[in-house]
Write an enzyme that holds these catalytic residues in place. Sequence first.
Site, PDB file in Angstrom:
ATOM      1  N   GLU A 127       8.567  42.380  42.506  1.00 36.22           N
ATOM      2  CA  GLU A 127       8.608  41.392  41.420  1.00 36.22           C
ATOM      3  C   GLU A 127       7.334  41.499  40.574  1.00 36.22           C
ATOM      4  OE1 GLU A 127      11.368  39.546  40.890  1.00 36.22           O
ATOM      5  OE2 GLU A 127      10.571  38.202  39.361  1.00 36.22           O
ATOM      6  N   TYR A 149       5.939  33.667  40.617  1.00 35.74           N
ATOM      7  CA  TYR A 149       5.921  34.376  41.904  1.00 35.74           C
ATOM      8  C   TYR A 149       5.388  35.808  41.705  1.00 35.74           C
ATOM      9  CZ  TYR A 149       7.598  36.978  45.933  1.00 35.74           C
ATOM     10  OH  TYR A 149       7.669  37.809  47.028  1.00 35.74           O
TER      11      TYR A 149
END
Length: 340
Positions: A127, A149
Amino acid sequence: MSNKALITGIGGQDGLFLSRILIEKGYEVHGITKSSDLGTLAHLEEDVRDKIELRVVNIAEKAPIDTLISEGQFDQVYHLAAQSSVARSINHPRETIESNVLGLTNIATSIRDKSPQTKLLFTGSSEMFGDLVDGQQSELTAPNPQSPYGLTKAFGFQLVNAYRKHYGLWAATAILFNHESEYRGEQFVTKKIIQSVVRIANGGDETLSLGNIHAQRDWGYAGDYMEGITQMMERESPDDYVFATGQLHSVKEFVEIAFNKVGIKLEWTGEGLAEEGRDTETQRTLVNIEKRFYRPGDIAGTCGDASKAREQLGWVPKTALDEFISKMIDHERANQSSKS
Ligand code: F7E
């Protein structure tokens, strides 16, 4: 004397696989969790679980981490603890930063100050790369995170690098692409799909509502990835590695495979929010799209290049997508029938 390992965030899917592997290798395993709830560890074989020294510690607080690291003098620390839902990080950035940024900073700084011989492995994430631009993402791909995140994982990657460089710590990041299993949390799309598919196969009249089913992910099996990170930890010098399969699949494909496995064939109609998956036999709508499951800044696709791990660690993902979808279905079937 056996090697001593600490696993932070031991109560999640990855903690279960990692403790199994380390106990099998003869390690003395210590684990910390955020609450006294056993979490996924409830699924661990009793004789393995009994060998784990468990403690409840909040990783965002420095003093208890200092005490733990100083008293423990661990050979290895696997830092798994994190707020790991991308979707949740969008609505709860502060909680995510506190857990992921403060947590890692506390652990790394305690190791630097109280136990500098301890090896530290941080579980990073694909990510941090943001969207796939072209080809595959590797250890050399520049971070370009798109969610809170992802930002915390990019921060962690850079912090670990800096601590390695400036303080000479054995510190490394495992850049993990999506990894799933029968023990996956319900907040993730694969588990959500499997739970619903099994309920429908058992006669449930629900509809599986999803967001962006055209998003593509590089999905591997968590057990394989945890094997890989223990191999990484056994190296004399620290280095970062990507763990991925290099195969891209859409959420829609995942849904189709899962339904196929319970004997239901889907046909699709419509587009965007009107897209629907129907049972070809009964024409009943089994899958629909709901706006609330879309996320702002969702990553359209990620795909990893794990050739460095293959070449230097001899690591290859052993469990194919099809195989772990079956494992997830079998586990869910057993789980649902034990409740009925
Ligand atoms: O979403 C789409 C969603 O929440 C996968 C974590 O382990 O991997 C994971 O993060 C895709 C996304 O995982 C729903 O928009 C559609 O495109 O299962 P997920 P994730 O966000 O990829 C990375 C590498 C990590 O590090 C993370 O810790 O599926 N999607 N409809 C949906 N996702 C969810 N959760 N729910 C839906 O209804």
